[in-house]
Design an enzyme around this catalytic site. Structure first.
Site, PDB file in Angstrom:
ATOM      1  N   CYS A  38       0.825  -1.197   0.000  1.00  0.00           N
ATOM      2  CA  CYS A  38       0.000   0.000   0.000  1.00  0.00           C
ATOM      3  C   CYS A  38       0.865   1.255   0.000  1.00  0.00           C
ATOM      4  O   CYS A  38       2.064   1.198   0.289  1.00  0.00           O
ATOM      5  CB  CYS A  38      -0.886   0.058   1.254  1.00  0.00           C
ATOM      6  SG  CYS A  38      -1.942  -1.364   1.515  1.00  0.00           S
ATOM      7  N   CYS A  69      -2.588  -2.942  -3.498  1.00  0.00           N
ATOM      8  CA  CYS A  69      -3.862  -2.738  -2.799  1.00  0.00           C
ATOM      9  C   CYS A  69      -4.906  -2.183  -3.760  1.00  0.00           C
ATOM     10  O   CYS A  69      -4.630  -1.255  -4.530  1.00  0.00           O
ATOM     11  CB  CYS A  69      -3.643  -1.767  -1.635  1.00  0.00           C
ATOM     12  SG  CYS A  69      -5.156  -1.291  -0.766  1.00  0.00           S
ATOM     13  N   ASP A 451      19.445  37.764 -12.626  1.00  0.00           N
ATOM     14  CA  ASP A 451      18.158  38.030 -13.267  1.00  0.00           C
ATOM     15  C   ASP A 451      17.584  39.361 -12.776  1.00  0.00           C
ATOM     16  O   ASP A 451      17.560  39.637 -11.561  1.00  0.00           O
ATOM     17  CB  ASP A 451      17.190  36.882 -12.944  1.00  0.00           C
ATOM     18  CG  ASP A 451      15.837  37.058 -13.599  1.00  0.00           C
ATOM     19  OD1 ASP A 451      15.707  36.709 -14.771  1.00  0.00           O
ATOM     20  OD2 ASP A 451      14.922  37.572 -12.917  1.00  0.00           O
TER      21      ASP A 451
END
Length: 501
Positions: A38, A69, A451
């Site tokens: 699971c 599962c 930037d």
């Protein structure tokens, strides 16, 4: 070998007992009494700790004889963020497996792309993931088969072929082994409306669209993610239409069109493919584009430790890094966008697409072409590029290196080596290389201290605005500086920061 979270038994048990969805994909819980595996957030009553054992991958669970599962469907978990944020051999191998390389080229092809021997690749994958490349590819084929069984009316023989199985018998045996159901029983569990029988008569010429859900770890803020993609969209290749980002995809067996729509708990994905064998690759590339395997809790917790970033994170947590479905395409577009506006960059790219891109048919919208491959651009006349001579030289030089393979920017690339190779090319400075590292290579720690938008945000927030001082301050944000860039960019009013209406 790096120790994964699955080796921390106490932490895994706590995650399972609290059904913590944040750990879905980090590890898998196998129940010794039921022989079922699971995801940590499975809604059923957790087993006793002494009946739990933990594995790092679904493939390892399957190889150990556990079945998936039927409630929590662990095969649909988001990918592991632990490997998504790395560039070592195992992480690069996993990205190539997701991109279908083992099915197309075999394990020798995977090893050749990575520059290692087959034995080295198999040994390291087995040590860290509990499964070798063949088992990992088999698990992916099983998930593709389940998806096609549940969402289409295709005959099982066609599904087996599309999912990459070599025979119907292998397809049947694998589905039964992984899901504890035959293919027909798996389909019968789905409401009839989702797999209505195909009409009699010849198949339509237009390939059918597949609708599926792409899971992610919450939270996810879609604003800058989809805003960036929509604002920079190249006409003919990308568009924003009816609340969805749509774009063409160049795929190993053909081409496709993806439509991606943000919803509160998943990304709705609609794929139209010329060849269904490309389904797992198309899904992998869409997930990569939207950075869906990230761990936003870990990212945001780290960035909140800076008192300047904390209010930005608290205001809109879960920002992702918008990436790409085609790394070479993005590298070329980064050069086209040097020192020009977003609109001008789109215009330059659109001209290339019209002149050199492969045409595609899009009955649902306005997409017309695939972005041209580097090989298709290798012979173009530099004088046809409406840009300064120096940038034309940069562009054609990069095209040549991408076309002949001397520079690799794909999922198999080594981030540090690729950065160094790009920086050697004329006209490729730190800004362009870091943008490519952030959005094409997927480096979560790429940073853009030069930037203009980042420097402006830094000044407004009281952070150092010179590149050297800002880089020093940003050391506290590592290894998530690419995500810090998204939060800093979001302080601006540029369209890239807003979900289109």
């Amino acid at each position: 070998m790096q120790n994964g979270m699955h080796s921390d038994r106490e932490r895994c048990v706590r995650a399972v007992q609290s059904k913590d969805a944040r750990f879905d994909g980090w590890f898998f819980t196998a129940v010794l009494t039921t022989r079922i595996y699971c995801r940590p957030s499975c809604p059923v009553v957790p087993p006793k700790p002494e009946n739990m054992t933990f594995y790092p991958s679904a493939a390892a669970c399957q190889q150990a004889g556990f079945r998936a599962c039927k409630r929590c469907r662990p095969d649909t978990s988001p990918g592991s963020p632990e490997r998504n944020q790395r560039a070592d051999l195992v992480a690069r191998a996993m990205r190539l497996v997701a991109d279908g390389v083992v099915d197309r080229e075999g394990v020798p092809g995977l090893a050749a792309r990575l520059g290692y021997s087959t034995r080295q690749v198999e040994r390291q994958l087995l040590a860290e993931l509990g499964a070798g490349p063949l088992a990992l590819a088999r698990a992916q084929r099983a998930e593709t088969a389940r998806l096609l069984i549940e969402t289409t009316a295709l005959p099982m023989a066609e599904i087996a072929f599309a999912a990459g199985f070599c025979s119907i018998r292998t397809f049947n045996d694998t589905v039964r082994e992984v899901f504890a159901l035959s293919p027909s029983a798996l389909r019968s569990r789905v409401p009839a409306r989702r797999t209505a029988a195909a009409p009699a008569g010849p198949r339509p010429a237009t390939p059918a669209a597949l609708s599926l859900r792409l899971p992610f770890r919450a939270p996810l803020n879609p604003d800058n993610l989809f805003g960036h993609l929509a604002a920079t969209a190249v006409p003919g290749v990308e568009e924003w239409r009816d609340g969805a980002y749509r774009r063409t995809l160049r795929l190993p067996y053909g081409h496709g069109i993806a439509a991606l729509t943000p919803t509160p708990d998943h990304i709705a994905c609609r794929l139209t493919l010329s060849d269904l064998r490309d389904l797992p690759v198309a899904i992998s590339r869409c997930r990569r584009l939207l950075d869906l395997d990230a761990d936003p809790v870990a990212v945001d917790d780290q960035l909140r430790t800076d008192p300047v970033l904390a209010p930005l994170v608290d205001k809109a947590p879960g920002r992702r890094v918008p990436r790409t479905v085609d790394e070479a395409e993005f590298a070329l577009r980064a050069v086209l966008g040097q020192q020009v506006s977003t609109a001008a960059a789109r215009t330059h790219a659109a001209r290339l697409v019209t002149a050199h891109g492969d045409p595609v048919d899009d009955p649902e919208g306005g997409l017309t072409h695939l972005f041209p491959e580097p090989g298709a651009l290798a012979a173009l006349d530099p004088e046809s590029l409406a840009m300064p001579r120096a940038r034309r030289t940069t562009f054609t030089t990069l095209v040549g290196h991408l076309a002949d393979g001397s520079i690799q920017v794909g999922v198999e690339s080594d981030w540090h080596e690729t950065r160094a190779r790009l920086l050697e090319l004329p006209g490729l400075g730190p800004w362009t290389v870091d943008v490519v590292a952030m959005r094409a290579l997927g480096d979560p720690d790429a940073f853009l201290p030069t930037d203009l938008g980042i420097r402006r945000a830094a000044r407004e927030l009281g952070l150092p605005s010179t590149p050297a001082a800002l880089t020093a301050r940003a050391a506290a944000w590592r290894p998530w500086r690419a995500y810090a860039v998204q939060y800093l960019w979001a302080t601006d009013s540029h369209p890239i920061n807003f979900l289109p209406v």
